[in-house]
Design a protein around this motif. Structure first.
Motif, PDB file in Angstrom:
ATOM      1  N   MET A   1       0.846  -1.178   0.000  1.00 17.98           N
ATOM      2  CA  MET A   1       0.000   0.000   0.000  1.00 17.98           C
ATOM      3  C   MET A   1       0.897   1.249   0.000  1.00 17.98           C
ATOM      4  O   MET A   1       1.910   1.301   0.687  1.00 17.98           O
ATOM      5  N   ALA A   2       0.509   2.239  -0.748  1.00 18.26           N
ATOM      6  CA  ALA A   2       1.269   3.472  -0.848  1.00 18.26           C
ATOM      7  C   ALA A   2       1.253   4.225   0.475  1.00 18.26           C
ATOM      8  O   ALA A   2       0.310   4.132   1.249  1.00 18.26           O
ATOM      9  N   ALA A   3       2.305   4.992   0.716  1.00 18.24           N
ATOM     10  CA  ALA A   3       2.417   5.742   1.965  1.00 18.24           C
ATOM     11  C   ALA A   3       1.798   7.127   1.809  1.00 18.24           C
ATOM     12  O   ALA A   3       2.121   7.862   0.879  1.00 18.24           O
ATOM     13  N   PHE A   4       0.897   7.437   2.744  1.00 22.23           N
ATOM     14  CA  PHE A   4       0.253   8.746   2.758  1.00 22.23           C
ATOM     15  C   PHE A   4      -0.195   9.046   4.176  1.00 22.23           C
ATOM     16  O   PHE A   4      -0.247   8.153   5.014  1.00 22.23           O
ATOM     17  N   THR A   5      -0.513  10.307   4.432  1.00 24.46           N
ATOM     18  CA  THR A   5      -1.010  10.711   5.733  1.00 24.46           C
ATOM     19  C   THR A   5      -2.342  11.436   5.562  1.00 24.46           C
ATOM     20  O   THR A   5      -2.622  11.994   4.497  1.00 24.46           O
ATOM     21  N   LEU A   6      -3.158  11.414   6.605  1.00 18.98           N
ATOM     22  CA  LEU A   6      -4.429  12.127   6.637  1.00 18.98           C
ATOM     23  C   LEU A   6      -4.364  13.187   7.724  1.00 18.98           C
ATOM     24  O   LEU A   6      -3.868  12.917   8.816  1.00 18.98           O
ATOM     25  N   THR A   7      -4.919  14.354   7.414  1.00 16.81           N
ATOM     26  CA  THR A   7      -4.948  15.446   8.366  1.00 16.81           C
ATOM     27  C   THR A   7      -6.340  16.042   8.404  1.00 16.81           C
ATOM     28  O   THR A   7      -6.937  16.275   7.350  1.00 16.81           O
ATOM     29  N   GLU A   8      -6.863  16.270   9.618  1.00 12.12           N
ATOM     30  CA  GLU A   8      -8.094  17.049   9.760  1.00 12.12           C
ATOM     31  C   GLU A   8      -7.697  18.508   9.614  1.00 12.12           C
ATOM     32  O   GLU A   8      -6.722  18.953  10.217  1.00 12.12           O
ATOM     33  N   THR A   9      -8.439  19.241   8.799  1.00  7.20           N
ATOM     34  CA  THR A   9      -8.089  20.629   8.543  1.00  7.20           C
ATOM     35  C   THR A   9      -9.352  21.440   8.301  1.00  7.20           C
ATOM     36  O   THR A   9     -10.459  20.944   8.497  1.00  7.20           O
ATOM     37  N   ASP A  10      -9.171  22.675   7.897  1.00  9.38           N
ATOM     38  CA  ASP A  10     -10.308  23.513   7.548  1.00  9.38           C
ATOM     39  C   ASP A  10      -9.986  24.292   6.277  1.00  9.38           C
ATOM     40  O   ASP A  10      -8.853  24.303   5.804  1.00  9.38           O
ATOM     41  N   TRP A  11     -11.021  24.920   5.729  1.00 11.98           N
ATOM     42  CA  TRP A  11     -10.894  25.610   4.454  1.00 11.98           C
ATOM     43  C   TRP A  11      -9.924  26.785   4.556  1.00 11.98           C
ATOM     44  O   TRP A  11      -9.131  27.031   3.645  1.00 11.98           O
ATOM     45  N   LEU A  49      -7.627  15.957   4.543  1.00 11.09           N
ATOM     46  CA  LEU A  49      -6.677  16.083   3.453  1.00 11.09           C
ATOM     47  C   LEU A  49      -5.715  14.904   3.501  1.00 11.09           C
ATOM     48  O   LEU A  49      -5.090  14.660   4.535  1.00 11.09           O
ATOM     49  N   ALA A  50      -5.639  14.177   2.387  1.00  7.27           N
ATOM     50  CA  ALA A  50      -4.666  13.092   2.254  1.00  7.27           C
ATOM     51  C   ALA A  50      -3.480  13.634   1.467  1.00  7.27           C
ATOM     52  O   ALA A  50      -3.657  14.303   0.446  1.00  7.27           O
ATOM     53  N   GLN A  51      -2.285  13.345   1.979  1.00  2.13           N
ATOM     54  CA  GLN A  51      -1.075  13.790   1.312  1.00  2.13           C
ATOM     55  C   GLN A  51      -0.088  12.636   1.200  1.00  2.13           C
ATOM     56  O   GLN A  51       0.057  11.851   2.145  1.00  2.13           O
ATOM     57  N   ALA A  52       0.585  12.574   0.063  1.00  4.26           N
ATOM     58  CA  ALA A  52       1.661  11.612  -0.106  1.00  4.26           C
ATOM     59  C   ALA A  52       2.767  11.956   0.886  1.00  4.26           C
ATOM     60  O   ALA A  52       2.809  13.065   1.426  1.00  4.26           O
ATOM     61  N   ASP A  53       3.666  11.031   1.118  1.00  5.51           N
ATOM     62  CA  ASP A  53       4.727  11.274   2.096  1.00  5.51           C
ATOM     63  C   ASP A  53       5.583  12.488   1.760  1.00  5.51           C
ATOM     64  O   ASP A  53       6.187  13.080   2.650  1.00  5.51           O
ATOM     65  N   ASP A  54       5.611  12.885   0.490  1.00  2.00           N
ATOM     66  CA  ASP A  54       6.374  14.077   0.115  1.00  2.00           C
ATOM     67  C   ASP A  54       5.572  15.367   0.289  1.00  2.00           C
ATOM     68  O   ASP A  54       6.033  16.449  -0.062  1.00  2.00           O
ATOM     69  N   GLY A  55       4.341  15.256   0.816  1.00  2.00           N
ATOM     70  CA  GLY A  55       3.508  16.424   1.054  1.00  2.00           C
ATOM     71  C   GLY A  55       2.552  16.774  -0.067  1.00  2.00           C
ATOM     72  O   GLY A  55       1.734  17.684   0.066  1.00  2.00           O
ATOM     73  N   THR A  56       2.614  16.052  -1.180  1.00  2.71           N
ATOM     74  CA  THR A  56       1.724  16.317  -2.304  1.00  2.71           C
ATOM     75  C   THR A  56       0.289  15.973  -1.935  1.00  2.71           C
ATOM     76  O   THR A  56       0.015  14.856  -1.490  1.00  2.71           O
ATOM     77  N   PRO A  57      -0.673  16.894  -2.096  1.00  3.33           N
ATOM     78  CA  PRO A  57      -2.074  16.601  -1.825  1.00  3.33           C
ATOM     79  C   PRO A  57      -2.607  15.563  -2.823  1.00  3.33           C
ATOM     80  O   PRO A  57      -2.389  15.697  -4.033  1.00  3.33           O
ATOM     81  N   ILE A  58      -3.278  14.523  -2.312  1.00  2.00           N
ATOM     82  CA  ILE A  58      -3.735  13.446  -3.196  1.00  2.00           C
ATOM     83  C   ILE A  58      -5.215  13.098  -3.033  1.00  2.00           C
ATOM     84  O   ILE A  58      -5.778  12.395  -3.860  1.00  2.00           O
ATOM     85  N   GLY A  59      -5.860  13.576  -1.970  1.00  2.01           N
ATOM     86  CA  GLY A  59      -7.269  13.256  -1.763  1.00  2.01           C
ATOM     87  C   GLY A  59      -7.874  14.133  -0.687  1.00  2.01           C
ATOM     88  O   GLY A  59      -7.155  14.760   0.098  1.00  2.01           O
ATOM     89  N   CYS A  60      -9.211  14.192  -0.680  1.00  2.60           N
ATOM     90  CA  CYS A  60      -9.889  15.020   0.307  1.00  2.60           C
ATOM     91  C   CYS A  60     -11.316  14.537   0.529  1.00  2.60           C
ATOM     92  O   CYS A  60     -11.854  13.749  -0.256  1.00  2.60           O
ATOM     93  N   ALA A  61     -11.894  15.026   1.603  1.00  3.76           N
ATOM     94  CA  ALA A  61     -13.299  14.790   1.936  1.00  3.76           C
ATOM     95  C   ALA A  61     -13.711  15.899   2.886  1.00  3.76           C
ATOM     96  O   ALA A  61     -12.862  16.546   3.501  1.00  3.76           O
ATOM     97  N   ARG A  62     -15.030  16.109   3.002  1.00  7.39           N
ATOM     98  CA  ARG A  62     -15.496  17.092   3.971  1.00  7.39           C
ATOM     99  C   ARG A  62     -16.695  16.546   4.723  1.00  7.39           C
ATOM    100  O   ARG A  62     -17.440  15.705   4.220  1.00  7.39           O
TER     101      ARG A  62
END
Length: 142
Positions: A1-11, A49-62
């Motif tokens: 599975m690819a490495a990524f992180t999820l962060t709770e954030t706001d607009w 916000l989902a981001q690849a390990d290099d910080g690139t944004p790759i997915g989102c939800a609200r």
């Protein structure tokens, strides 16, 4: 599975990243009119916000204050790698932590199976939204 992180954030904090993902998926790929993509709900919503390990944004939800999940999007290169499942699980956890008993969403018909695997059920008939077939779905949280 690819490495990524999820962060709770706001607009206010991550609008540029969130908007870039949504523009790519909804406006450019799916042809959603730009005027329909942006709404007044972004400012009040919890965003993931989902981001690849290099910080690139790759997915989102609200998650809206009333328990509606929406604007779930994963960039094409990152699909089928667990990003969507992780986003949905995280938004459901956030909803439960905020006391929501029932979650609702408007699923593109082709994605209904994805949400069904997470316990959502179709409620009502298929309808069109932004020129794309959708079904209303909901799930009661334990």
């Amino acid at each position: 599975m690819a490495a990524f992180t999820l962060t709770e954030t706001d607009w206010a904090r991550d609008a540029a990243h969130l908007a870039a993902i949504r523009r790519t998926v909804f406006i450019d790929e799916q042809g959603v009119p730009e005027a329909l993509e942006w709404d007044e709900h972004d400012a009040a919503a919890l965003h993931l916000l989902a981001q690849a390990d290099d910080g690139t944004p790759i997915g989102c939800a609200r998650l809206l204050p009333d328990g509606h999940i929406g604007r779930m999007a994963v960039l094409p290169a990152w699909r089928k790698q667990g990003v969507g499942q992780a986003l949905l699980a995280a938004v459901m956890d956030a909803a439960q932590a905020r006391g929501h008993a029932t979650l609702r969403l408007s699923a593109q018909t082709h994605a209904a199976g994805f949400y069904a695997r997470a316990g959502f059920v179709v409620v009502g008939d298929e309808y069109e939204e932004a020129g794309i077939p959708h079904v209303a779905m909901q799930r009661t949280l334990a």
